[in-house]
Design a protein around this motif. Structure first.
Motif, PDB file in Angstrom:
ATOM      1  N   UNK A 308     -44.589  13.573  -6.126  1.00 48.15           N
ATOM      2  CA  UNK A 308     -44.428  12.408  -6.879  1.00 48.15           C
ATOM      3  C   UNK A 308     -42.975  11.438  -5.971  1.00 48.15           C
ATOM      4  N   UNK A 309     -44.241  10.198  -5.655  1.00 48.66           N
ATOM      5  CA  UNK A 309     -43.388   8.330  -5.604  1.00 48.66           C
ATOM      6  C   UNK A 309     -44.006   7.330  -6.384  1.00 48.66           C
ATOM      7  N   UNK A 310     -43.327   7.246  -6.087  1.00 49.16           N
ATOM      8  CA  UNK A 310     -42.394   5.460  -6.947  1.00 49.16           C
ATOM      9  C   UNK A 310     -42.923   4.267  -5.734  1.00 49.16           C
ATOM     10  N   UNK A 311     -44.186   4.001  -6.119  1.00 47.57           N
ATOM     11  CA  UNK A 311     -44.693   2.824  -5.157  1.00 47.57           C
ATOM     12  C   UNK A 311     -44.328   1.881  -5.461  1.00 47.57           C
ATOM     13  N   UNK A 312     -43.276   1.918  -6.900  1.00 51.50           N
ATOM     14  CA  UNK A 312     -43.741   0.159  -8.098  1.00 51.50           C
ATOM     15  C   UNK A 312     -42.715   0.551  -8.709  1.00 51.50           C
ATOM     16  N   UNK A 313     -41.935  -0.242  -8.655  1.00 51.88           N
ATOM     17  CA  UNK A 313     -41.315  -0.037 -10.956  1.00 51.88           C
ATOM     18  C   UNK A 313     -41.148  -0.600 -11.731  1.00 51.88           C
ATOM     19  N   UNK A 314     -41.979  -1.849 -11.199  1.00 54.83           N
ATOM     20  CA  UNK A 314     -42.590  -3.078 -12.477  1.00 54.83           C
ATOM     21  C   UNK A 314     -43.669  -3.719 -11.977  1.00 54.83           C
ATOM     22  N   UNK A 315     -44.157  -3.490 -12.374  1.00 58.73           N
ATOM     23  CA  UNK A 315     -45.305  -2.372 -13.495  1.00 58.73           C
ATOM     24  C   UNK A 315     -45.421  -1.251 -12.869  1.00 58.73           C
ATOM     25  N   UNK A 316     -44.019   0.134 -13.138  1.00 60.75           N
ATOM     26  CA  UNK A 316     -44.303   1.636 -13.064  1.00 60.75           C
ATOM     27  C   UNK A 316     -45.989   1.757 -12.684  1.00 60.75           C
ATOM     28  N   UNK A 317     -45.596   2.672 -11.198  1.00 58.92           N
ATOM     29  CA  UNK A 317     -46.577   3.154 -10.534  1.00 58.92           C
ATOM     30  C   UNK A 317     -46.389   4.623 -10.168  1.00 58.92           C
ATOM     31  N   UNK A 318     -47.264   4.896 -10.505  1.00 56.23           N
ATOM     32  CA  UNK A 318     -46.618   6.720  -9.290  1.00 56.23           C
ATOM     33  C   UNK A 318     -48.066   7.335  -8.444  1.00 56.23           C
ATOM     34  N   UNK A 319     -47.113   7.810  -7.334  1.00 56.13           N
ATOM     35  CA  UNK A 319     -48.731   8.201  -6.727  1.00 56.13           C
ATOM     36  C   UNK A 319     -48.324   9.529  -6.711  1.00 56.13           C
ATOM     37  N   UNK A 320     -48.746  10.390  -6.948  1.00 60.32           N
ATOM     38  CA  UNK A 320     -48.922  12.449  -7.069  1.00 60.32           C
ATOM     39  C   UNK A 320     -49.900  12.915  -6.424  1.00 60.32           C
ATOM     40  N   UNK A 321     -49.368  13.532  -5.934  1.00 60.39           N
ATOM     41  CA  UNK A 321     -49.315  14.645  -5.167  1.00 60.39           C
ATOM     42  C   UNK A 321     -49.908  16.010  -5.832  1.00 60.39           C
ATOM     43  N   UNK A 322     -50.909  15.983  -6.281  1.00 59.10           N
ATOM     44  CA  UNK A 322     -51.852  18.078  -7.166  1.00 59.10           C
ATOM     45  C   UNK A 322     -52.532  18.435  -6.207  1.00 59.10           C
ATOM     46  N   UNK A 323     -52.920  18.310  -4.624  1.00 58.99           N
ATOM     47  CA  UNK A 323     -53.839  18.799  -3.821  1.00 58.99           C
ATOM     48  C   UNK A 323     -52.919  19.343  -2.765  1.00 58.99           C
ATOM     49  N   UNK A 324     -53.236  19.720  -1.625  1.00 55.06           N
ATOM     50  CA  UNK A 324     -53.180  20.230  -0.395  1.00 55.06           C
ATOM     51  C   UNK A 324     -52.360  19.465   0.535  1.00 55.06           C
TER      52      UNK A 324
END
Length: 509
Positions: A308-324
């Motif tokens: 889980x990474x954080x490309x932006x704090x405001x607006x809050x945007x999360x980058x999610x890795x749920x795969x391989x």
């Protein structure tokens, strides 16, 4: 002049360079750029026409910059230069890199006059418009030990921060933070923070002896450091610690995103398990008041996330890795930390890139995920042979639906960099060595592409344009490609690039 241990090609080059070598290097570079820019002049109209085929409405290219307080994180607006033909704005190189030598170069920052680089345990500032080697710096800030963390964030008065070790090798704790000025290299203050080795229980993500990796970021008037066992915040002006939060139980503070707000990423694990793995770790994201450390909301991720990474704090945007491999979705959150929209990246073969450097924890360094104007922009995968191409797509943060699509066309690839005013800055990198590369602005309202700089990259500098191994900085009308590390050749000695800067040929250096 030495940049300090470990052994470095920088120290060797300082002893061996001379004025004649320097003159030859500059002539060689200018000759190479002249060759590749002939193509830029001849094909500039062709590339510009790609954007003109879109809808033609229009806002000004020179959108006014937002008010930039000196204690705010810098958010500058780039303007279209008077001439779009690129020229060398800066170069840093090594004359005689020696076989087997490795030099860490964490952090790249630019102002209107200075290109600054972290090099081992030294911060060095070089004047733009020069062809430099180590020894040509206009300032040096020598730290007690190697740099072990950095932030890409810079304040309105051109200051930033790094964390560093208290000794001269990697076995020394990473437990000091320094806040310094990029224009003159003066250290404003430094502080020691705690060392965390949380993880001595079964199922913990570390072994009880390894230090949790610290991180540093900037937000309004505040330098924030996460150190595993908690987060410390320091006043930018005085260096006084304004607050500290500590974690108890089975969670650690592992990285923070700064900018217009402060988000802290937590890694939590299951104490009931006997072996640590990504399957036993869950992530949380906490929004924190930068002035007080008070929690505003917490988002809890689902189990089974690899990253889980954080490309932006405001607006809050999360980058999610749920795969391989790679990121599988982007999440936008509302002002209560609830999911606002989900943007899937797998079905459309979209790509989001964030820093994956093992030794440096920078969770908001996502060079090709750009957030702004109510959208998040990512690139598609490459089409491949025979005519390589891709596109940039925007997702609406409120709905998750796709918005404007910008196509690269055959023979080039598009990479989103950052939002600048009302436009998206992007790289158009030539993939055929015939057409030039370009820094462009893309208008999400009209679909129009406007060229800012056409340029060519000499073939022996191609490695600097690999986004996963280099910093790419756009600041004050210049584009910089800068290496994360320098490695000597497999044998003998070699001349290698470290930083290449491109600016408008109309700009007087």
């Amino acid at each position: 002049m030495s940049f300090g241990p470990p052994p470095s090609p920088y120290t060797h080059s300082v002893l061996t360079r001379n004025d004649q070598h320097k003159k030859r290097r500059r002539n060689r570079l200018l000759g190479l750029l002249a060759v590749v820019l002939v193509a830029a002049v001849g094909t500039a109209g062709l590339l510009a026409a790609r954007g003109d085929d879109k809808k033609k409405a229009a806002a000004s290219d020179n959108a006014p910059a937002a008010s930039q307080g000196r204690l705010e994180v810098r958010d500058t607006v780039e303007k279209k230069p008077a001439t779009t033909t690129g020229d060398m704005a800066f170069r840093l190189s090594i004359d005689d890199a020696v076989a087997g030598e490795h030099t860490e170069m964490p952090g790249t920052w630019a102002t209107d006059k200075i290109l600054a680089k972290g090099i081992n345990q030294t911060l060095a500032g070089f004047r733009t418009g020069t062809d430099a080697v180590p020894g040509d710096e206009v300032w040096q800030l020598r730290l007690a030990g190697p740099i072990c963390g950095y932030t890409r964030r810079v304040t309105g008065e051109n200051r930033t921060a790094v964390v560093f070790r208290d000794g001269k090798d990697k076995a020394s704790p990473c437990d000091h933070v320094a806040f310094f000025d990029l224009d003159d290299g003066k250290q404003i203050w430094e502080h020691e923070f705690p060392v965390s080795t949380v993880g001595d229980e079964p199922g913990s993500p570390t072994d009880g002896a390894t230090q949790d990796t610290p991180s540093v970021t900037l937000t309004h008037a505040t330098v924030a450091v996460t150190w595993g066992g908690g987060t410390d915040a320091y006043d930018m002006d005085t260096g006084e610690r304004t607050w500290r939060t500590t974690e108890s139980g089975s969670c650690q503070d592992m990285g923070a995103a700064g900018g217009r707000a402060l988000l802290v990423r937590l890694e939590c694990w299951d104490d009931s398990t006997t072996a640590a793995s990504w399957q036993t770790i869950t992530y949380k994201v906490r929004k924190v008041d930068p002035g007080t450390g008070k929690e505003k909301w917490t988002y809890a991720g689902t189990k089974g996330l690899r990253d889980l990474e954080l490309p932006s704090s405001d607006p809050p945007v999360l980058a999610i890795s749920a795969g391989e491999t790679g990121f599988t979705e982007l999440l936008s959150l509302d002002d209560r930390g609830k999911v606002r929209a989900t943007m899937g990246l797998t079905s459309g073969n979209y790509v989001g890139d964030c820093s994956d450097e093992i030794d440096y924890l920078v969770v908001d360094d996502c060079q090709t995920i750009a957030v702004g104007l109510g959208q998040v922009f990512v690139r598609s995968k490459e089409a491949g042979a025979p005519h390589n191409a891709n596109w940039i797509i925007g997702f609406d943060l409120a709905t998750g639906k796709t918005t404007e699509k910008f196509e690269s066309g055959p023979g080039s690839l598009l990479y989103p960099l950052r939002v600048s005013g009302s436009r998206l800055l992007a790289l158009r990198m030539s993939d055929d060595r015939i057409s030039p590369s370009a820094l462009v602005s893309l208008d999400p309202k009209t679909g129009k592409e406007t060229p800012y700089l056409y340029f060519g990259v000499p073939q022996d500098a191609d490695t600097l344009t690999a986004l996963d191994a280099n910093d790419i900085v756009v600041q004050d009308g210049r584009l910089y490609f800068a290496a994360h590390a320098a490695d000597g050749p497999s044998s003998g000695k070699a001349w290698i690039w470290l930083v290449l800067g491109i600016g408008s040929s109309a700009t007087k250096q």
